[in-house]
Design a protein around this motif. Structure first.
Motif, PDB file in Angstrom:
ATOM      1  N   ALA A 108       0.822  -1.204   0.000  1.00 33.25           N
ATOM      2  CA  ALA A 108       0.000   0.000   0.000  1.00 33.25           C
ATOM      3  C   ALA A 108       0.858   1.257   0.000  1.00 33.25           C
ATOM      4  O   ALA A 108       0.604   2.213  -0.745  1.00 33.25           O
ATOM      5  N   THR A 109       1.870   1.264   0.834  1.00 34.16           N
ATOM      6  CA  THR A 109       2.753   2.435   0.899  1.00 34.16           C
ATOM      7  C   THR A 109       3.518   2.629  -0.407  1.00 34.16           C
ATOM      8  O   THR A 109       3.668   3.756  -0.909  1.00 34.16           O
ATOM      9  N   GLY A 110       4.000   1.520  -0.980  1.00 33.98           N
ATOM     10  CA  GLY A 110       4.726   1.617  -2.242  1.00 33.98           C
ATOM     11  C   GLY A 110       3.862   2.172  -3.368  1.00 33.98           C
ATOM     12  O   GLY A 110       4.303   2.996  -4.181  1.00 33.98           O
ATOM     13  N   GLY A 111       2.592   1.720  -3.441  1.00 32.04           N
ATOM     14  CA  GLY A 111       1.701   2.239  -4.481  1.00 32.04           C
ATOM     15  C   GLY A 111       1.445   3.723  -4.336  1.00 32.04           C
ATOM     16  O   GLY A 111       1.443   4.481  -5.320  1.00 32.04           O
ATOM     17  N   SER A 112       1.226   4.173  -3.096  1.00 30.67           N
ATOM     18  CA  SER A 112       0.988   5.599  -2.867  1.00 30.67           C
ATOM     19  C   SER A 112       2.211   6.415  -3.248  1.00 30.67           C
ATOM     20  O   SER A 112       2.086   7.498  -3.861  1.00 30.67           O
ATOM     21  N   MET A 113       3.390   5.952  -2.862  1.00 31.61           N
ATOM     22  CA  MET A 113       4.612   6.690  -3.197  1.00 31.61           C
ATOM     23  C   MET A 113       4.800   6.771  -4.714  1.00 31.61           C
ATOM     24  O   MET A 113       5.247   7.789  -5.242  1.00 31.61           O
ATOM     25  N   PHE A 114       4.453   5.696  -5.413  1.00 36.39           N
ATOM     26  CA  PHE A 114       4.633   5.717  -6.873  1.00 36.39           C
ATOM     27  C   PHE A 114       3.732   6.743  -7.534  1.00 36.39           C
ATOM     28  O   PHE A 114       4.151   7.487  -8.425  1.00 36.39           O
ATOM     29  N   ILE A 115       2.482   6.826  -7.076  1.00 34.85           N
ATOM     30  CA  ILE A 115       1.518   7.733  -7.717  1.00 34.85           C
ATOM     31  C   ILE A 115       1.832   9.188  -7.408  1.00 34.85           C
ATOM     32  O   ILE A 115       1.837  10.057  -8.298  1.00 34.85           O
ATOM     33  N   PHE A 116       2.105   9.476  -6.136  1.00 30.70           N
ATOM     34  CA  PHE A 116       2.200  10.869  -5.713  1.00 30.70           C
ATOM     35  C   PHE A 116       3.629  11.419  -5.694  1.00 30.70           C
ATOM     36  O   PHE A 116       3.814  12.637  -5.621  1.00 30.70           O
ATOM     37  N   ILE A 117       4.611  10.595  -5.732  1.00 29.05           N
ATOM     38  CA  ILE A 117       5.987  11.092  -5.618  1.00 29.05           C
ATOM     39  C   ILE A 117       6.837  10.657  -6.803  1.00 29.05           C
ATOM     40  O   ILE A 117       7.410  11.485  -7.533  1.00 29.05           O
ATOM     41  N   VAL A 118       6.936   9.338  -7.008  1.00 25.80           N
ATOM     42  CA  VAL A 118       7.884   8.830  -7.986  1.00 25.80           C
ATOM     43  C   VAL A 118       7.497   9.234  -9.403  1.00 25.80           C
ATOM     44  O   VAL A 118       8.343   9.658 -10.204  1.00 25.80           O
ATOM     45  N   ARG A 119       6.209   9.129  -9.770  1.00 28.15           N
ATOM     46  CA  ARG A 119       5.809   9.403 -11.146  1.00 28.15           C
ATOM     47  C   ARG A 119       6.065  10.870 -11.544  1.00 28.15           C
ATOM     48  O   ARG A 119       6.661  11.135 -12.599  1.00 28.15           O
ATOM     49  N   PRO A 120       5.659  11.873 -10.688  1.00 28.78           N
ATOM     50  CA  PRO A 120       5.975  13.253 -11.100  1.00 28.78           C
ATOM     51  C   PRO A 120       7.477  13.534 -11.123  1.00 28.78           C
ATOM     52  O   PRO A 120       7.963  14.302 -11.971  1.00 28.78           O
ATOM     53  N   ILE A 121       8.237  12.937 -10.206  1.00 32.34           N
ATOM     54  CA  ILE A 121       9.694  13.128 -10.237  1.00 32.34           C
ATOM     55  C   ILE A 121      10.279  12.518 -11.492  1.00 32.34           C
ATOM     56  O   ILE A 121      11.176  13.087 -12.142  1.00 32.34           O
TER      57      ILE A 121
END
Length: 812
Positions: free
Chosen positions: A175-188
């Motif tokens: 769950a944490t990994g998915g949230s980080m991917f959507i809100f942090i990793v993808r825009p970076i």
């Protein structure tokens, strides 16, 4: 532009596992793994403790159930009953082995099939009390739990908890990994991809990712855009700086580079003007990030004090003195490394005339280590690494009014010498190391410990404590030291138990000098009761007692040399025939000043000061002389002579006994030698040979004080004896229908069954005589018949006893 291209290429070559998501997931997995491990250890520990406790409770309930039956089995040495009890306990699936021991030997030992040799690691050991006398311990029950059964139960209960915990952790990570991917990793990632095509030289701006204008990512993009405008200027400055650095490196590249010694030029304040690579390496002084850091050129921002000198002020002071006096100065300085290592450098400086000094540095660490090692060996015990006696003397050589109060504790360990003699020096050293490790673990910060001789240690406990507080701490330490130690012999798994004796003296009230405190602590240690773990503190009366004993020892030497000791004899009576058949030779000493001195005092004293062998031979000759005199007068009497453990084997050899008998024309049947169990325990093989030789000559051997030792029955089987003497303590407390009477009768029955005679000591009353006759005891002695009398009076006393016994009724 080339720099920008290289940066883009480096970014493009980044692997996915270097990304934020991968690192975050890895960190979370690591944290989850750590938490899982800690939680699993806690859960496993709790479950294991609970299951173990339940098993022990169940085992105790089983032992409570069979306690009375085991008591009867141990009292009667009933192996059948004991095996039935053991079989019953073994029905419990958690029990793997049951051992029941009686008073003399093991009466039951049952284990599950397939088990190896008994390891001695019993989980439950219960003492078995007599069914007739609650305070008498007559055996033990030792139960070993099957740890595999318990481990299986623990594993089953823990497995479910582990599965549940792992599932929860995996869901959290996903769950944490998915949230980080959507809100942090993808825009970076979107911003990073756009940066690859960005031409920083034109001032091109990056677009802000959708929805992130007010977020940290948006602000980061704005910061990048602001930096873009200044990037070209920064690149130009970097290029100029790199050119200047290259010029500086070429200028100082050859500075002292060929010297193996460290060379430096420094100002009076310690600022380094220049130095070579050897200096940097020797001083562990970090260098700047130059392309060639083998050389440190002009480092005017670096100072000598940046190196981890143990005393940097002394080094700077030496430079100042060199400049002021215009002379060469040199000294050794300690350097402390960042990893805890130490280096010694010899530094020489000479003034250059411009306010700076030139210095040379050489490594003298090995020389210093050799010097320190030599000094350390002189004051350190090589086995335990504690201070030795010299180290203790140096540490407390100067005691005065300013010295804080302390307690000097002397500790002596009994049993290590026997271990060394039996198993060898390496095993004895291993025992001493175990002792030292326990001492080291129990010491506090300000305490001092030294090994002052083979098995003796000295502890200095600093602090003005109340004596009760000190005694409590020492008693806790003593109990810890007295706990069984792991097996020292690879062939045996039996724990080792060492005797511990402790004496203490306090500074300043018990002495103002270390040697006086050591002697008084030793006096206190000498007054520790046998088998006691309590600490004895010095008392002035102990010193007076030692002085009295010393004088008494001198008087004893004079008494033996001048014939001041006298030989008495106490009659031994045939209880069935009612007549005297012999007597026990007993030493008496009437001191000119102190009057009668008890044999319990001067006989052990004679053993300790080396007089017992001469005294024993004198007693033997006196006894033989008196027997020959009686024989000439028609008296057919024998004499029993006590033998000390110190007389065996060389102090009283069978040859000496034969010579004494031959000198007075006597047969061996007129002499009996009384030995104790301690004599047999000293060295079994030597004792067996000594006893066998005397028995072959025809000399009778008596076992004295029978019943007071731990292995008397085993010695009756192993040694060729004639007679056992029942100890006076059993006869003294003997009356109708009590345990002492039962024990005396058991000894008589057992001895007769083995073909041995019995002599009861300490008969004081007619009632005791009556009970012994009813118990079919063959012989007796005691004050009821007569106390010990001088040899010259013995024949008349024997005749009187014979007449009195002849007038008594046969049943009395």
């Amino acid at each position: 532009m080339a720099h920008n291209d290289s940066m883009i290429a480096a970014t493009a070559s980044t692997h996915w596992w270097h990304g934020i998501l991968a690192r975050s997931l890895l960190a979370m997995a690591g944290i989850a793994l750590l938490m899982g491990m800690v939680s699993s250890l806690f859960v496993g520990s709790m479950v294991s403790e609970r299951v173990q406790t339940q098993a022990l409770l169940k085992l105790n309930e089983l032992l409570d159930t069979v306690e009375s039956t085991v008591s009867i089995a141990c009292f009667t040495n009933d192996e059948g009953l004991a095996n039935e009890v053991a079989q019953g306990l073994l029905r419990n699936s958690e029990v793997r082995r049951v051992v029941i021991r009686g008073t003399e030997y093991e009466i039951a030992h049952i284990a599950r099939k397939g088990l190896g040799a008994y390891t001695g690691e019993a989980v439950e050991l219960r003492q078995v009390k007599s069914p007739f006398k609650a305070n008498d311990i007559i055996g033990t029950v030792q139960v070993e739990i099957d740890q595999q059964v318990i481990d299986a139960r623990v594993t089953q209960e823990v497995r479910f908890a582990y599965i549940l915990m792992i599932g929860v952790l995996l869901l959290v990570i996903l769950a944490t990994g998915g949230s980080m991917f959507i809100f942090i990793v993808r825009p970076i990632k979107q911003t990073s991809d756009r940066m690859h095509d960005l031409d920083v030289t034109t001032g091109e701006a990056l677009p802000i990712p959708q929805g992130h204008r007010s977020s940290e990512i948006g602000r980061l993009v704005e910061d990048v855009n602001q930096l873009t405008g200044r990037l070209v200027e920064t690149l130009d400055q970097e290029r100029d700086l790199r050119q200047r650095q290259e010029i500086a490196q070429r200028k100082y590249h050859d500075l002292f580079d060929n010297s193996s010694a460290g060379i430096f030029v420094a100002r009076s304040d310690g600022r380094i003007e220049s130095c070579n690579r050897a200096f940097v390496e020797l001083t562990w002084l970090a260098v700047s990030n130059t392309e060639d850091d083998s050389l440190v050129g002009h480092h005017q921002q670096r100072r000598l004090g940046e190196a981890q000198w143990h005393n940097p002020q002394a080094l700077l002071a030496m430079i100042v003195i060199s400049l002021l006096e215009g002379s060469t100065q040199e000294d050794d300085f300690q350097l402390d490394g960042r990893r805890g290592d130490t280096r010694w450098l010899h530094v020489t400086v000479l003034p250059l005339g411009d306010g700076s000094v030139q210095g040379t540095v050489s490594d003298v660490t090995q020389i210093k280590r050799d010097q320190l090692s030599a000094r350390r060996l002189a004051v350190t015990d090589s086995l335990t690494s504690f201070a030795n006696r010299e180290g203790l003397n140096q540490a407390y050589a100067h005691l005065d009014d300013k010295t804080p109060p302390f307690t000097l504790v002397r500790i002596d360990f009994d049993g290590i010498r026997q271990i060394t003699e039996a198993l060898g020096v390496p095993v004895g050293d291993r025992a001493l190391l175990n002792v030292a490790n326990r001492l080291r673990a129990a010491m506090e910060t300000d305490d001092f410990v030294a090994r002052i001789s083979g098995t003796k240690f000295a502890l200095v406990l600093v602090g003005a404590f109340d004596q009760q507080v000190i005694a409590h701490r020492i008693n806790v330490l003593t109990e810890h030291l007295a706990q069984p130690y792991p097996s020292l012999d690879d062939d045996r798994s039996v724990p080792v138990v060492l005797g511990v004796r402790v004496g203490a003296a306090c500074f300043p009230q018990d002495g103002s000098e270390l040697q006086l405190l050591l002697r008084r602590a030793e006096l206190a240690l000498a007054n520790v009761p046998l088998d006691s773990l309590a600490c004895v503190f010095f008392d002035p009366a102990q010193e007076a007692a030692v002085e009295h004993r010393r004088r008494l020892e001198d008087d004893l030497r004079v008494a033996v040399a001048t014939g001041e000791l006298a030989l008495y004899c106490q009659p031994i009576v045939d209880l069935n025939k009612g007549r005297v058949v012999g007597g026990e030779a007993l030493l008496r000493w009437h001191h000119p000043l102190h009057g009668a001195i008890s044999p319990e005092i001067f006989v052990p004293m004679a053993e300790q000061i080396g007089l017992i062998a001469d005294l024993g031979r004198w007693v033997l000759k006196e006894a033989c002389s008196r027997i020959a005199h009686w024989r000439n007068d028609g008296l057919n009497l024998y004499v029993s002579v006590n033998v000390s453990v110190r007389q065996i084997p060389d102090g009283l050899t069978p040859g000496m006994v034969a010579d004494a008998l031959e000198q007075y024309g006597l047969g061996a049947e007129v002499l009996a030698l009384e030995i104790t169990e301690s004599l047999l325990m000293n060295d079994v093989s030597i004792a067996q040979e000594w006893v066998s030789s005397l028995r072959e000559m025809g000399v009778r051997i008596y076992m004295d004080d029978f019943g007071t030792g731990y292995s008397s029955l085993s010695y009756l089987k192993r040694f060729s004896l004639d007679t056992v003497k029942v100890d006076r303590t059993f006869v003294r407390d003997m009356n109708d229908n009590n345990s002492d009477l039962a024990l005396v009768r058991a000894i008589i029955t057992m001895a007769k069954g083995m073909g041995l005679s019995v002599v009861a000591e300490g008969i004081e009353t007619a009632a005791q005589l009556q009970l012994l006759r009813q118990s079919d005891c063959g012989f007796g002695q005691g004050n009821y018949f007569s106390p010990a009398v001088p040899l010259g009076q013995f024949s008349s006393v024997a005749m009187r006893i014979n007449e009195e016994l002849a007038r008594q009724p046969a049943s009395s």
